[in-house]
Structures are given as C-alpha cells and as structure tokens.
Design a protein around this motif. Structure first.
Motif, PDB file in Angstrom:
ATOM      1  N   TYR A 170       0.555   6.627   1.283  1.00 44.78           N
ATOM      2  CA  TYR A 170      -0.052   8.233   1.427  1.00 44.78           C
ATOM      3  C   TYR A 170      -2.192   7.802   1.459  1.00 44.78           C
ATOM      4  CZ  TYR A 170      -2.813  12.841   0.405  1.00 44.78           C
ATOM      5  OH  TYR A 170      -4.029  13.523   0.609  1.00 44.78           O
ATOM      6  N   ARG A 171      -2.696   8.035   1.760  1.00 45.35           N
ATOM      7  CA  ARG A 171      -3.915   7.364   0.864  1.00 45.35           C
ATOM      8  C   ARG A 171      -4.916   8.472   1.301  1.00 45.35           C
ATOM      9  NH1 ARG A 171      -4.676   1.553   3.333  1.00 45.35           N
ATOM     10  NH2 ARG A 171      -6.586   1.852   2.421  1.00 45.35           N
TER      11      ARG A 171
ATOM     12  N   ALA B  61      -8.089  11.708   4.430  1.00 43.96           N
ATOM     13  CA  ALA B  61      -6.109  11.247   3.793  1.00 43.96           C
ATOM     14  C   ALA B  61      -6.190  10.755   5.524  1.00 43.96           C
ATOM     15  CB  ALA B  61      -5.660  12.552   3.927  1.00 43.96           C
TER      16      ALA B  61
ATOM     17  N   ARG C  19     -13.659   1.036   6.919  1.00 41.40           N
ATOM     18  CA  ARG C  19     -12.164   1.261   5.897  1.00 41.40           C
ATOM     19  C   ARG C  19     -11.923   2.530   6.441  1.00 41.40           C
ATOM     20  NH1 ARG C  19     -14.117   3.687   1.313  1.00 41.40           N
ATOM     21  NH2 ARG C  19     -12.003   3.369   0.583  1.00 41.40           N
TER      22      ARG C  19
ATOM     23  N   TRP D 205       1.559   6.983   6.715  1.00 36.80           N
ATOM     24  CA  TRP D 205       2.142   5.884   7.194  1.00 36.80           C
ATOM     25  C   TRP D 205       2.856   6.761   8.283  1.00 36.80           C
ATOM     26  CZ3 TRP D 205       0.948   0.763   8.352  1.00 36.80           C
ATOM     27  CH2 TRP D 205       1.703   0.209   8.551  1.00 36.80           C
TER      28      TRP D 205
ATOM     29  N   ALA E 257      -7.350   0.992   7.816  1.00 35.62           N
ATOM     30  CA  ALA E 257      -5.913   1.940   7.810  1.00 35.62           C
ATOM     31  C   ALA E 257      -5.724   1.919   9.292  1.00 35.62           C
ATOM     32  CB  ALA E 257      -6.150   2.774   6.941  1.00 35.62           C
TER      33      ALA E 257
ATOM     34  N   LEU F 296       0.521  -1.255   0.118  1.00 35.81           N
ATOM     35  CA  LEU F 296       0.493  -0.066  -0.029  1.00 35.81           C
ATOM     36  C   LEU F 296       1.136   1.533   0.043  1.00 35.81           C
ATOM     37  CD1 LEU F 296      -2.776  -1.023   2.726  1.00 35.81           C
ATOM     38  CD2 LEU F 296      -3.169  -0.983   0.034  1.00 35.81           C
ATOM     39  N   PRO F 297       0.427   2.451  -0.535  1.00 28.82           N
ATOM     40  CA  PRO F 297       1.191   3.529  -0.109  1.00 28.82           C
ATOM     41  C   PRO F 297       1.278   3.666   0.921  1.00 28.82           C
ATOM     42  CG  PRO F 297      -0.742   4.197  -1.385  1.00 28.82           C
ATOM     43  CD  PRO F 297      -0.889   2.549  -1.287  1.00 28.82           C
TER      44      PRO F 297
ATOM     45  N   TYR G 166      -1.700   3.263  10.145  1.00 29.31           N
ATOM     46  CA  TYR G 166      -1.724   4.168   9.428  1.00 29.31           C
ATOM     47  C   TYR G 166      -2.442   5.465  10.099  1.00 29.31           C
ATOM     48  CZ  TYR G 166      -1.475   2.806   4.530  1.00 29.31           C
ATOM     49  OH  TYR G 166      -0.920   2.521   3.553  1.00 29.31           O
TER      50      TYR G 166
ATOM     51  N   LEU H 259      -9.516   8.159   1.519  1.00 22.38           N
ATOM     52  CA  LEU H 259     -10.386   7.320   1.534  1.00 22.38           C
ATOM     53  C   LEU H 259     -11.567   8.212   1.582  1.00 22.38           C
ATOM     54  CD1 LEU H 259      -9.270   5.217   4.453  1.00 22.38           C
ATOM     55  CD2 LEU H 259      -8.851   4.463   2.258  1.00 22.38           C
TER      56      LEU H 259
END
Length: 61
Positions: free
Chosen positions: A12-13, A55, A26, A58, A30, A9-10, A35, A15
């Motif tokens: 920075y995500r 957002a 979700r 990590w 994370a 996984l990156p 995260y 959702l």
C-alpha cells in the motif's frame, strides 16, 4: 500466492505532490509496475498550488 511488489516496496502506497506532470509520471510508473489505484485521488490547495494524493495497492494484497 501473490508475488510481492518489486524492490521491497510496500503493498500500500500513498503518492503525494503538486498536481503536475512529475506527479502524473509517478502514478503512471506505479501502475506500470503493477499497482492498482485505490479509490479516487484527494485534492487540496495549499494557498499556492494544488496538491494531490493517490493511494495505490498491490494486486492481491
């Protein structure tokens, strides 16, 4: 040295989704992975329902 996020996984995500229990799960998943929330959520209304974006980053990224 920081360990990378799991499963490729990156770091920075963002959702997104309707503001419902599935979206909350979700985000919670994370957070359980490690995260951290990045700032507060963004919220909008699409004419039918509330849509949320959150957002996550990590640690150490």
């Amino acid at each position: 040295m920081t360990t990378p996020p799991p499963d490729g996984l990156p770091v920075y995500r963002v959702l997104t989704g309707p503001d419902d229990a599935a979206f909350c799960r979700r985000v919670s998943e994370a957070l359980e992975m490690g995260y951290r929330l990045h700032e507060g959520p963004s919220v909008t209304f699409d004419g039918e329902r509330v849509i949320v974006a959150q957002a996550v980053v990590w640690p150490g990224a």
